[in-house]
Design an enzyme around this catalytic site. Sequence first.
Site, PDB file in Angstrom:
ATOM      1  CG  HIS A  58      -1.776   1.261   1.271  1.00 25.76           C
ATOM      2  ND1 HIS A  58      -2.772   1.428   0.446  1.00 25.76           N
ATOM      3  CD2 HIS A  58      -1.604   2.386   1.616  1.00 25.76           C
ATOM      4  CE1 HIS A  58      -3.217   2.670   0.487  1.00 25.76           C
ATOM      5  NE2 HIS A  58      -2.546   3.198   1.250  1.00 25.76           N
ATOM      6  CE  LYS A  85      -9.686   1.899   2.029  1.00 26.17           C
ATOM      7  NZ  LYS A  85      -9.913   3.147   1.436  1.00 26.17           N
ATOM      8  CB  SER A 139      -9.454   5.044   5.977  1.00 25.80           C
ATOM      9  OG  SER A 139      -9.813   4.980   4.635  1.00 25.80           O
TER      10      SER A 139
HETATM   11  N1  URA Z   1      -6.492   6.468   1.628  1.00 27.34           N
HETATM   12  C1  URA Z   1      -7.778   5.933   2.094  1.00 27.34           C
HETATM   13  O1  URA Z   1      -8.008   4.907   1.583  1.00 27.34           O
HETATM   14  N2  URA Z   1      -7.975   6.449   3.274  1.00 27.34           N
HETATM   15  C2  URA Z   1      -7.564   7.780   3.870  1.00 27.34           C
HETATM   16  O2  URA Z   1      -7.934   8.000   4.870  1.00 27.34           O
HETATM   17  C3  URA Z   1      -6.514   8.121   3.389  1.00 27.34           C
HETATM   18  C4  URA Z   1      -5.894   7.486   2.275  1.00 27.34           C
END
Ligand code: URA
Length: 410
Positions: free
Chosen positions: A82, A187, A183
């Site tokens: 990521h 994911k 966040s």
């Molecule tokens: N990318 C994301 O998916 N969420 C965030 O809060 C910041 C960057």
Amino acid sequence: MHVPSLIEKKRDGAELSADEIGSLIAAFTRGEVADYQMSAWAMAVFFRGMTPQETQHLTTSMMRSGRVLQYPAGSPSKVDKHSTGGVGDKVSLVLAPLLACDDVWVPMISGRGLGITGGTLDKLESIPGFNVSLDEQRAMQQLERIGVFMIGQTADICPADKKLYALRDVTGTVPSQALIVASIMSKKLAENLDRLVLDVKFGRGAFMKTRAEAEQLAHSMTEVGELMGVGMSCLLSAMDEPLGRTVGNALEVAECVEILQGGGPEDLITLILDLAVKVSSASRDGLAAWLADGSAWRKFVQMVEAQGGVAASLEQLAAFHRAPCVQPVLAESSGTVAKMDAEAIGRASVLLGGGRQKADDVVDFAVGFSQLKKVGEPVDAGEPLMMVHARSDAAFEAVLPLLRSGMEVH
Ligand code: URA
């Protein structure tokens, strides 16, 4: 659960329990918490922050708001990367197929451009026919067959994040470390990974402006990942100038094709290998060999075909999307490039139409910048510092002052 009490508790700086956070997120996902209440709560989190425990509970609650990918017994390790986002950051497009040359699976769920930072999904969609919205069954079949998919967040993965992010975006609550960690990590955890490498960017073209902020974010994301049993590694990388020599969706894919065919700019190749080696069981030399000998390229072509893309377009993508106006920005004096500001170039890219100014804007795949000079390179007066790809002469003229303000030659 009494939502106003949870807002007040956070507003007053107290720590919320796992149950309180879990109930709030579950009710919000079901549509039982009003947007104004959730926004007020997010603002309380923005000002008061969260303890590591609260951040972990928020992350897991958001992850559990939707599906967590499940794999067949005995399947290979699942790995991913990521990046917190940068200008010209096209690493994923090369890294995912490269990692899949090894005996691992790469279930990569990516995002779209955010602010001045480009998004993997927008870049992939510049490939004619490429489908980033595979359903889970098809994505899993592809993983079993070729070891990699690159898709967007589906409706059933982290719906709580999707809803909360939309509120944060319009209530000034995006730059909260706890909310960012939850966040991003919810994911990634929904991908059910064995290993994850983080590329946390800092500098003018990044979300985090200082190395210290990036370190804090990296620490917090690592902590949550490890608590969830993911093997975490992390790299902090500077984002003061764009990565590689292109910015813009189709132009960046074309640059990735160059790398996958054994060429491409040094800074990008180095970062790709630095990240890959942290989650691959192959050696750095082995990974470099897969780039040089066409293995990663063949894997990329397989993936493009599997996701409906026209692989024959890949080597002509820049020509396919060629913008009507392609003009150089010329150096006014001879010397060494001292500044190539990622922020100015990122903003100019959005102004040209390569990113979104409003959520429903359609991205222009053709526009952007190529042949970018790198900081430290010599340049002669009258030589191009970059080529600008614009929809019109007027659009080129409009971004020229911004671009000039971001470049220095000494
Ligand atoms: N990318 C994301 O998916 N969420 C965030 O809060 C910041 C960057």
